[in-house]
Structures are given as C-alpha cells and as structure tokens.
Motif scaffolding. Structure first.
Motif: not given
Length: 459
Positions: A186-195, A295-299, A301-308, A382-385
């Motif tokens: 199951a996929w969800e798109a994440g935030e933008t961040g370094p590769d 440490l939910d998904a939003a937290t 993603a905020r700590l590391r934008p673009g996280l996989v 963008r990262g992904a979950t």
C-alpha cells in the motif's frame, strides 16, 4: 534449470509484485538453479520471485540514476537456502531458534501454536495456562482449552498465539476478509526532500544512503540486510533488553547495531536526530505503536522531508486484528497454510512451510518497496510511505497454483559458500553466495554480522 523468465508460477508472482510496486512491465530475468523445497505450496518460486523483485527494483534505480540497466539473474536454489540459513559456523553453533515452550499444541477441539521466544510473551502464555515453563505441563493445560478461547486469552494477556484454521475458515474470518482486500504493498506519497543518493556509484548504487532500521527477527532485518549488500549504511536500533540470538548471525550482516530506548526523553531525542539525517526508515512496530510514542507519520515526515518510510505488520493494516502481535509461524496457522499441509500430508499435526517463507519473502518485498520509493524520489522529488504485511504475502503464496513435482535442491556444498570465512561477532562462518546477480553491481557486505548493542546510536 536455466530460463529467461522462469516457470509460469514464478512469472505470475513476479508480475503481481511489480504491479503492486507501481513499476513498469517486468523485464527478463535469468533464473538458474535446480530443485524446489518440498511443500504443497510453491515456496521456491516465492523465494525466487521476491528476490527477483528486489533485484529488478534495484536495476530500475540504477537505470534512473545512471542511465544504464544491469541484467538481473536469480539462483532459485540459493534463494531457497537463504530462506533457511545463509551461513555455516566454523567451530561454533548458532543458538536454537525456538524457546523450549514454543510450538504446536493439541487443544480440546483442534490445534494452537504458542510463540514464546520473547520472555514477556512466554510469561503471558504461562500466566494464562497457570503452568511452569515445562512442555509437558503446558501440553496438559492446553488440552483443557478450546483453541479459539486460548488464543484470545493469550493475546489479551499480551502474548502471541494462533489457533489453526483452514483456508476456508480464514476466508470468512473478519481479518482474513480484510486482508483479502488489501494490496500487497500500500502506497502513499510523501513530502519533497533530498534523494540521499549523492554518493551513489554505478557499482555501489546505495553508497551513502542512510537506513534507520527499527525491525525485529526476520522480515525487516532481511530487507535491510539486502540494502546493506549494495552499499547502504544501515543502523539497527533495539530496546535495551531485546535479544533474538538464534537469528542474529544471519540478519545483522552489513549493519551497525545499537540500543536506544524510545520511551525515555533522551532516547526519543536521539532518535529524532538520527531520523532527521536518515534517508529511509524501515519499521516493524504494530500499527499506531510509533504514534503512541509521539512519532506518527506526519511527525516522521516533518523530521525528515522526503523520507522513504516502509512499515511491516503481521496480520494486515485493516480489520479487527490490525494491532495483533504476530510472527510468520503464527500467520501460517491462522491463514490455512499449516492446516492444508496437514491434510495433504495425511499428518496428525500441523504441517507448516519448510522455511519461514512469509518472513523472508516479505523482507525482499520491503527492500523492493524501499528501492522503488528511492526511484520515485529521484524522479518526483517526493518521498513515500509503503505498508506490507505477512498475512498479505501469505495470500500471494496460497493463491498460486500448486507446484509441479520437482526434486529437492541438492544440499549446499563448499562451492556454494564464500572462499574466506566471515569474522562474525560469534566466530568465523562461511556465508552462502548471494542468490541475486546484477551485472556490474556486486552484492557484498562491508561489515560482518555482530551482536545487538555492539555499536553506538550514531551514523
């Protein structure tokens, strides 16, 4: 056996995995190695297909990053061996995989499996049964219970147990029905961040990639072991008292292993620092467990934008058992695998798969998800979950056609192992050659396997 695509079961499984990853058409894969593990299910095809899926996902990443696509080859025989054990100790022995109390027991109306490898899980089962940790006493107590009632009581006490169900019973069970409607990944798109791939090389495509590993026992550790084999820097974090000695020589290959208590302010702060500088997070906590730690998904993603961010669960991400503790052997009991094996063999007790195939296959699917997430991040920024479960991988296996008759693979010989011993933290050992080959991209590990807590929680 040598083939450009493998047999139809292998091809169907690999195509299904590629579709759920969101990848393109399945490129050719060279499949070698004769023999199949004995089972009424196509376990060797699952092994080869999951390894191939991870290999193709890495080839996709190499093509995206460097503009060339390496050919992929899988040794089906070696893949099956890696699903059992990848090393042969020299002058020492791997500790037993199972606690003496763990195993299958006859209940008043069927069978149940108790999983007691962790001390707190054993204590929960023994408290419910009111017995000392002696197998005969446990067996006598289990016979006084119905399998379903005992399963429920052990789980309610914080333990791990699974009544044996048929595939038909699992199909109409609320959890089985829920899992049947879940995707394999199951996929969800994440935030933008370094590769995170600035240091990558064509021959070491994950060099410099930082992977934070919060997984236990087999599936997650198999995933991060795979990533370490192609250059990723993997830092595994475990709670202060956790241990799993029977699998560590297999699963800690290529990793730094540190201890960190996320329930303390200091441990939580250190984890946030590590996550902020990570590129990938792989975790095997039950759903909402990290949320309860703040440490939910939003937290994340905020700590590391673009996280996989790739997560594993035992029984699925929807349904009444979504937060139930579980392991490969328990899922086999719940979903009908052990019952089908028992019926087909005419046996008087559950017959599981010959290896912990759900764990190992899901681990390679998790690695494939990480790699596909990295390719997505390269192309979209963008990262992904991604979320996977052992129960959904079980459905991939049980829905496949029964395998054709095939001899068992020839036992490993000296030529199947590395030339020089690996200097593990327990002693020297010969490691099997990898089951996966990518042209010009060797699979090798930069550090030997070692015990938990041997390293500091730093990159």
């Amino acid at each position: 056996m040598t083939s450009e695509t493998g047999n139809p079961v292998f091809v169907a499984m690999l195509d299904a995995i590629r579709r759920t990853l969101g990848a393109g058409p399945t490129p050719p894969v060279s499949v070698t190695g004769a023999g199949a593990l004995p089972s009424i299910f196509p376990v060797s095809d699952l092994a080869a297909a999951s390894v191939a899926a991870a290999g193709l996902a890495l080839a996709d990443l190499v093509e995206t990053r460097f503009g060339r696509r390496p050919d992929v080859s899988v040794d089906r025989r070696l893949a099956a061996f890696w699903f059992a054990r990848s090393l042969h100790p020299q002058g020492w022995e791997v500790p037993p995989l199972w606690d003496p109390v763990a195993g299958d027991y006859r209940a008043a109306d069927g069978w149940i499996r108790l999983h007691t490898n962790a001390p707190h899980h054993r204590d929960a089962a023994l408290a419910v049964l009111g017995t000392p940790p002696e197998r005969e006493a446990v067996a006598a107590a289990v016979r006084q219970w119905s399998a379903d009632d005992l399963e429920g009581a052990v789980v309610a006490a914080g333990g791990c147990a699974a009544a044996m169900r048929s595939a038909e019973a699992w199909g109409i069970h609320p959890q089985g029905a829920a899992v049947a409607h879940e995707p394999l990944v199951a996929w969800e798109a994440g935030e933008t961040g370094p590769d995170g791939l600035a240091a990558a090389r064509a021959d070491r495509p994950l060099a410099g990639l930082r992977v934070l590993d919060l997984t236990r026992v087999l599936a997650g550790p198999v995933a991060t072991r795979f990533l370490a084999g192609f250059g990723a820097t993997v830092l595994r974090l475990d709670p202060p008292a956790w241990d799993e000695p029977g699998v560590l020589p297999d699963t800690t290959l290529g990793k730094a292993c540190a201890r960190l208590d996320l329930k303390t302010p200091g441990g939580r702060a250190r984890f946030e620092e590590l996550l902020a500088s990570a590129d990938v997070l792989v975790h095997g906590y039950r759903p909402d467990a990290l949320t309860r730690l703040g440490l939910d998904a939003a937290t994340r993603a905020r700590l590391r934008p673009g996280l996989v961010d790739v997560a594993l669960d035992a029984y699925g991400w929807t349904g009444p058992w979504r937060e139930r503790r579980g392991f490969d052997s328990l899922v086999q009991m719940s979903c009908g695998i052990a019952a089908a094996g028992m019926v087909r063999a005419g046996a008087d007790k559950p017959v599981p798969l010959p290896v912990q195939a759900l764990d190992h296959a899901t681990g390679h699917l998790m690695a494939a998800a990480v790699l596909h997430g990295l390719s997505r991040r390269l192309t979209t920024g963008r990262g992904a979950t991604a979320r996977l479960s052992l129960a959904r991988t079980a459905l991939l296996l049980t829905a496949a056609p029964s395998p054709l008759p095939e001899d068992a693979p020839a036992a490993p010989s000296r030529g199947d192992f590395s030339e020089a011993p690996e200097r593990t933290g327990w002693g020297p050992a010969l490691r099997l050659h990898p089951p996966l080959t990518l042209a010009g991209v060797p699979m090798r590990w930069d550090r030997p396997a070692g015990p938990l807590g041997a390293d500091a929680p730093v990159w």
